[in-house]
Design an enzyme around this catalytic site. Structure first.
Site, PDB file in Angstrom:
ATOM      1  N   GLY A 156       1.580  -5.556  -7.640  1.00 20.73           N
ATOM      2  CA  GLY A 156       2.170  -6.882  -7.609  1.00 20.73           C
ATOM      3  C   GLY A 156       2.704  -7.263  -6.245  1.00 20.73           C
ATOM      4  CB  CYS A 157       4.860 -10.140  -5.355  1.00 20.42           C
ATOM      5  SG  CYS A 157       3.921 -11.434  -6.200  1.00 20.42           S
ATOM      6  CE1 TYR A 158       6.160  -2.293  -6.231  1.00 21.23           C
ATOM      7  CE2 TYR A 158       6.522  -3.974  -7.900  1.00 21.23           C
ATOM      8  CZ  TYR A 158       6.148  -2.688  -7.553  1.00 21.23           C
ATOM      9  OH  TYR A 158       5.751  -1.800  -8.525  1.00 21.23           O
TER      10      TYR A 158
END
Length: 380
Positions: A156-158
């Site tokens: 995901g985004c991290y």
């Protein structure tokens, strides 16, 4: 040992999406109920985004393919290709962007050649194929046959921050290591029309882009600007596991993105940052009292959405200037998942406001709900 992020580079595909035009297309799709139409209007209008980029050239008004896959411009109708078709496009376009971004990072790092790379770390959550992008980079950029390769997928985004942390650890274990990190996300491959509020919000935010850099303990060249990678921290919040998720469906990957996320981040962000600042009493005190005090001059916050940035600014009492790199990235590029925080970091490094010795706190959010952070120092 000082380990630095050098040659920080960003790449976007050429097709530009104008947010207002995309809003009108989504709002006009057949089958939308009245509530969904209102959510489309609100989500796109308050997104804080002006433009995004996509690998899907057929989303451009200038393209009229004989057999459209995603968008029938003659009828102004979004189509519904299956996951296989979407992933095949991912393999095609992601390969190009991995190579472009990897090459850009090498070219932007003085004194480092492709043959010097000892490790490759690739990052993505928007598609899969094997042999993967790590293999393609090693083969096509002229890296050694013995280069070590790792891929962080579906985080995901991290995910770019853990990639940088692993790269730093590799350099600390081997002072001669030169690690190429490349994140590529093609989020628009998973856009589709829907009455589901999470899907609508995701469609108003996500875009395509790539970030890359070289992590090494080798000394900087004269005049070079880079980030020293000082510390990293990771925290899972006690809430939010069901509020942000990324699943594989029959018609692409499906985002769960509830409207509770900004509140969860608002409640837990200070606690998530405490381990990052715990080694330095001055920084810890600034976090507890006023993060805008100047102990950390710059904040590279992943712009998951405008409401998230608003909550971060309010909770940490940051100034408008400290959030400007994140807001500018959101405005010009949208949310490119894991690659986005590297765009924000690049914005800071290119800014006249960033001086040698300035501290930078980077932070990104993703499924779990997970908060990944890094403390860096500007050099050069």
């Amino acid at each position: 040992m000082t380990v630095a992020l050098r040659g920080l580079s960003t790449v976007v595909p050429p097709t530009v999406l104008i947010q207002e035009e995309v809003r009108d297309v989504f709002a006009g799709q057949p089958g939308l109920n009245r509530l969904a139409q209102r959510i489309v209007a609100t989500s796109f209008n308050v997104s804080g985004i002006d433009t995004r980029h996509t690998v899907l050239a057929e989303l451009s008004r200038d393209m009229r393919p004989d057999e459209p896959v995603f968008f029938d411009i003659a009828r102004m109708e979004l189509l519904l290709p299956g996951t296989k078709a979407r992933n095949e496009l991912y393999a095609e376009h992601a390969t190009t962007m991995y190579l472009d971004a990897g090459r850009a990072a090498i070219d932007a790092t003085p004194g480092v050649e492709a043959s010097d790379i000892t490790h490759v770390i690739t990052v993505s959550c928007t598609g899969f194929y094997a042999p993967g992008p790590d293999y393609v980079i090693a083969r096509d950029l002229g890296l050694g046959a013995d280069v070590e390769r790792y891929h962080l997928g579906f985080m995901g985004c991290y995910a770019a921050i853990p990639a940088l942390r692993i790269a730093k650890q590799l350099c600390e274990a081997d002072a001669a290591a030169v690690v190429l990190v490349v994140s590529v996300e093609l989020c628009t491959l998973h856009l589709r029309s829907s009455n589901d509020p999470d899907t609508i919000v995701a469609s108003s935010l996500f875009a395509d882009g790539a970030g890359s850099g070289i992590v090494t303990a080798l000394p900087l060249e004269p005049g070079e600007r880079a980030f020293d990678l000082d510390r990293f921290a990771t925290r899972i919040t006690p809430d939010g596991e069901g509020d942000m998720a990324w699943k594989i469906g029959d018609h692409g990957f499906e985002m769960v993105l509830s409207n509770a996320i900004p509140s969860i981040i608002d409640e837990h962000i200070t606690g998530a940052l405490q381990p990052l600042f715990a080694h330095d009493p001055a920084l810890a005190d600034a976090l507890a009292t006023d993060a805008s005090s100047g102990a950390v001059e710059h904040w590279a916050i992943h712009p998951g959405g405008r409401s998230i940035l608003d909550k971060v600014e309010s909770r940490l009492r940051l100034t408008e200037a400290q959030l400007l790199p994140a807001r500018e990235t959101l405005r010009d590029f949208g949310n490119m998942s894991s690659a986005t925080v590297m765009f924000v970091m690049r914005n800071i490094l290119d800014s006249d406001a960033a001086a040698d010795g300035d501290r930078v706190a980077a932070m990104a959010f993703g499924p779990g709900l997970t908060v990944e952070s890094s403390l860096m120092t500007v050099r050069g």
